[in-house]
Design an enzyme around this catalytic site. Sequence first.
Site, PDB file in Angstrom:
ATOM      1  N   PRO A  16      16.699  76.962   2.074  1.00  0.00           N
ATOM      2  CA  PRO A  16      17.287  76.040   3.058  1.00  0.00           C
ATOM      3  C   PRO A  16      16.201  75.263   3.807  1.00  0.00           C
ATOM      4  O   PRO A  16      15.285  75.850   4.379  1.00  0.00           O
ATOM      5  CB  PRO A  16      18.035  76.972   4.018  1.00  0.00           C
ATOM      6  CG  PRO A  16      18.111  78.289   3.338  1.00  0.00           C
ATOM      7  CD  PRO A  16      16.981  78.359   2.362  1.00  0.00           C
ATOM      8  N   GLU A  17      16.294  73.953   3.761  1.00  0.00           N
ATOM      9  CA  GLU A  17      15.364  73.089   4.483  1.00  0.00           C
ATOM     10  C   GLU A  17      16.079  72.536   5.716  1.00  0.00           C
ATOM     11  O   GLU A  17      17.247  72.847   5.942  1.00  0.00           O
ATOM     12  CB  GLU A  17      14.919  71.942   3.562  1.00  0.00           C
ATOM     13  CG  GLU A  17      14.104  72.388   2.352  1.00  0.00           C
ATOM     14  CD  GLU A  17      12.663  72.761   2.711  1.00  0.00           C
ATOM     15  OE1 GLU A  17      12.213  72.408   3.825  1.00  0.00           O
ATOM     16  OE2 GLU A  17      12.013  73.419   1.901  1.00  0.00           O
TER      17      GLU A  17
END
Length: 279
Positions: free
Chosen positions: A2-3
């Site tokens: 997850p960014e």
Amino acid sequence: MPELPEVETTRRGIAPYVEGQEVTEVLVRQPRLRVPVPDDLAERLVGARIGGLTRRAKYLQMPVLSVPTSGIADATLLWHLGMSGSLRIAKVGDLPKKHDHVDVVLASGYVLRYHDPRRFGFVDWQTQDAALDKRLAHLGPEPLSDQFNGKWLYTLSRHKRVAVKPFLMDNQVVVGAGNIYATEALFMAGIDPRRAAGRISRARYDALALAVKEVLAAAITQGGTTLRDFVSGQGEPGYFAQRLNVYGRQGQPCRRCGSELRRITLGQRASVFCPGCQR
Ligand code: ZN
């Protein structure tokens, strides 16, 4: 992994279900996350109300109002999704799946459920004064804020010999420019990722700051179409494949000039660029 756009999408996806809600129960099935789940999590959450969710870099901040009528948060929970974590909304009675480690049960009948196969994420109390929390204190500006612009990059980079790509990926320069987004933004701005940060002009940094904003804003907008997936039974939440111009396309032709895209290693990270378009 997850960014920043996925964390922002998560915030928007879960906010309508948790904000203003009273917590009725907390279930911790697996306390051994990257940071152990605090022993007092249930004690402090049950009976409290959740305030407005915010995000800083890849941290999701959840204010906790232990005296619900006061309207003042007296604690804040910090969630981090690590390498493989996700937060989604289940309903009371939905059986947990493998790796569903923490449930925050709400009076509405919904459950905020934390899932993390690799357990590199965590939930922990934030230091009450965010400026003193060592996880947040040294972070650079948010990429979509006005504080992040070409002037900021130009000023900060003078006399720096480090290559521009690792410079851009430094959390103290700006948060959220992970490998995918830094790679794409440098292509969009036409800048060779190997170029020394201190030798790039103000005009080119103006273009780079705009490109960073554009790629991240596009990813967040695209994530918005998956918001419904945050509610149970509708698949995995919010982690989406964007149309990428260079990242992961080594050996393929550049979409702009047709040159073969090259892969190099910079600051221990794989980096793809177009030798024709990026100078
Ligand atoms: Zn090209």
